[in-house]
Write a protein that holds these residues in place. Structure first.
Motif, PDB file in Angstrom:
ATOM      1  N   VAL A  11       0.838  -1.197   0.000  1.00  0.00           N
ATOM      2  CA  VAL A  11       0.000   0.000   0.000  1.00  0.00           C
ATOM      3  C   VAL A  11       0.873   1.248   0.000  1.00  0.00           C
ATOM      4  O   VAL A  11       1.768   1.395   0.831  1.00  0.00           O
ATOM      5  N   LYS A  12       0.601   2.154  -0.951  1.00  0.00           N
ATOM      6  CA  LYS A  12       1.307   3.422  -1.011  1.00  0.00           C
ATOM      7  C   LYS A  12       0.293   4.547  -1.107  1.00  0.00           C
ATOM      8  O   LYS A  12      -0.725   4.423  -1.788  1.00  0.00           O
ATOM      9  N   GLY A  13       0.586   5.625  -0.419  1.00  0.00           N
ATOM     10  CA  GLY A  13      -0.328   6.752  -0.400  1.00  0.00           C
ATOM     11  C   GLY A  13      -0.542   7.402  -1.742  1.00  0.00           C
ATOM     12  O   GLY A  13      -1.652   7.781  -2.090  1.00  0.00           O
ATOM     13  N   TRP A  14       0.528   7.503  -2.524  1.00  0.00           N
ATOM     14  CA  TRP A  14       0.401   8.161  -3.817  1.00  0.00           C
ATOM     15  C   TRP A  14       1.601   7.777  -4.650  1.00  0.00           C
ATOM     16  O   TRP A  14       2.743   7.976  -4.257  1.00  0.00           O
ATOM     17  N   ALA A  15       1.365   7.196  -5.805  1.00  0.00           N
ATOM     18  CA  ALA A  15       2.455   6.797  -6.685  1.00  0.00           C
ATOM     19  C   ALA A  15       2.124   7.225  -8.101  1.00  0.00           C
ATOM     20  O   ALA A  15       1.031   6.945  -8.603  1.00  0.00           O
ATOM     21  N   LEU A  16       3.043   7.947  -8.747  1.00  0.00           N
ATOM     22  CA  LEU A  16       2.822   8.428 -10.105  1.00  0.00           C
ATOM     23  C   LEU A  16       3.965   8.002 -11.015  1.00  0.00           C
ATOM     24  O   LEU A  16       5.138   8.152 -10.655  1.00  0.00           O
ATOM     25  N   PRO A  17       3.654   7.471 -12.201  1.00  0.00           N
ATOM     26  CA  PRO A  17       4.703   7.141 -13.171  1.00  0.00           C
ATOM     27  C   PRO A  17       5.088   8.395 -13.952  1.00  0.00           C
ATOM     28  O   PRO A  17       4.357   8.834 -14.840  1.00  0.00           O
ATOM     29  N   LEU A  18       6.202   9.012 -13.602  1.00  0.00           N
ATOM     30  CA  LEU A  18       6.639  10.238 -14.263  1.00  0.00           C
ATOM     31  C   LEU A  18       7.874   9.958 -15.111  1.00  0.00           C
ATOM     32  O   LEU A  18       8.849   9.390 -14.641  1.00  0.00           O
ATOM     33  N   ASP A  19       7.792  10.347 -16.370  1.00  0.00           N
ATOM     34  CA  ASP A  19       8.882  10.077 -17.300  1.00  0.00           C
ATOM     35  C   ASP A  19       8.989  11.258 -18.257  1.00  0.00           C
ATOM     36  O   ASP A  19       7.993  11.665 -18.868  1.00  0.00           O
ATOM     37  N   THR A  20      10.161  11.835 -18.391  1.00  0.00           N
ATOM     38  CA  THR A  20      10.320  12.983 -19.291  1.00  0.00           C
ATOM     39  C   THR A  20      10.072  12.607 -20.742  1.00  0.00           C
ATOM     40  O   THR A  20       9.693  13.447 -21.556  1.00  0.00           O
ATOM     41  N   ALA A  21      10.283  11.341 -21.086  1.00  0.00           N
ATOM     42  CA  ALA A  21      10.050  10.889 -22.456  1.00  0.00           C
ATOM     43  C   ALA A  21       8.565  10.713 -22.737  1.00  0.00           C
ATOM     44  O   ALA A  21       8.099  10.889 -23.865  1.00  0.00           O
TER      45      ALA A  21
END
Length: 226
Positions: A196-206
Motif C-alpha cells: 500500500v502506497k499513499g500516492w504513486a505516479l509514473p513520471l517520465d520525461t520521455a
C-alpha cells in the motif's frame, strides 16, 4: 480562449460571439491568433476558426452551429479550418511561434502558458474591458498572473475517489479536502506497509502523460493555468 494580434481590439465583440457558439460543443477553449481577418467592401468580416472538434462530432453538426451563428450575425462569416487533434496541435504550435495563428482557435489548456509567454495570444481581460463585455457571464476563465488568456467552453468536475476502508485502517476519518490534508493522508496510508502506497505516479520525461493527466489536473482544478 480568445487571443490575438493585429487588429484584435476592433473585432473582440465578433469573436465573443463565436465563443458563445463554440461553447455548446467544444472540449476546451476558443482563441484568436495573430492573423488578420478578411474584410469585404460591404463590411462583412471572415474569421478563420481552427479546431479539431468538427471531425470528432457527428457529420455536419459543427457546420450547422456555424450556419446558425452567421444567420444571426450576417456581417460575420466563419471559415472553418478542421483537422485531427494531432495535426491541429502542430499547426497551432507553428503558428504561435511565427505569430500567424488563425483568428479563432480551439486550444488544449496545456498549451496556454507557452502561447501566452510567446505573445501569440492576447490578454482577454483588457479586450473584454475595452469592449465593455460582462465577464461574469463566463462560467470560468483561465488566467496567468491575473490576466485571462483562455475561456473554457466545457468545464469538468475533478472527482476524488476514496477507499474508505483503507483510510479507516490508517486512522483517517474524513477524506482530505486540501493538498496538505492529502499529503498527510498519503503518509499515513503509506505507513501501513505492505504493497500500500499513499500516492504513486509514473513520471517520465520521455512520456509526460503522467504529469499532464495526474498532476496538471490538480493544478487546473485549483484555478491555475500552468
Amino acid at each position: 480562449m480568445i487571443g490575438g494580434g493585429t487588429g484584435v481590439r476592433g473585432r473582440l465583440r465578433q469573436l465573443l460571439g463565436v465563443v458563445a457558439v463554440a461553447a455548446m460543443v467544444g472540449t476546451t477553449a476558443v482563441g484568436c491568433g495573430g492573423s488578420d481577418e478578411e474584410s469585404s467592401g460591404d463590411g462583412t468580416v471572415t474569421l478563420e476558426f481552427a479546431q479539431w472538434w468538427a471531425p470528432e462530432l457527428p457529420a455536419g453538426s459543427f457546420d450547422k452551429l456555424m450556419t446558425e451563428f452567421t444567420a444571426q450575425n450576417p456581417n460575420i462569416k466563419v471559415k472553418l479550418l478542421s483537422g485531427p487533434y494531432a495535426s491541429t496541435k502542430q499547426q497551432l504550435v507553428s503558428g504561435a511561434a511565427s505569430k500567424t495563428l488563425p483568428d479563432v482557435v480551439g486550444l488544449d489548456g496545456a498549451w496556454v502558458s507557452d502561447f501566452a509567454k510567446q505573445g501569440a495570444i492576447a490578454d482577454l481581460t483588457a479586450l473584454m474591458a475595452d469592449a465593455k463585455y460582462d465577464s461574469s457571464q463566463l462560467a470560468s476563465q483561465i488566467q496567468i498572473q491575473g490576466k485571462t488568456y483562455m475561456i473554457p467552453v466545457v468545464n469538468f468536475v475533478y472527482p476524488l475517489f476514496v477507499n474508505n476502508d483503507l483510510l479507516a485502517k490508517a486512522g483517517i476519518t474524513t477524506p482530505p479536502s486540501t493538498r496538505t490534508e492529502f499529503l498527510d493522508a498519503a503518509k499515513k496510508v503509506s505507513a501501513l506497509g505492505g504493497n500500500v502506497k499513499g500516492w504513486a505516479l509514473p513520471l517520465d520525461t520521455a512520456v509526460p502523460n503522467g504529469v499532464q493527466n495526474d498532476v496538471m489536473s490538480w493544478v487546473w482544478a485549483s484555478g491555475a493555468a500552468c
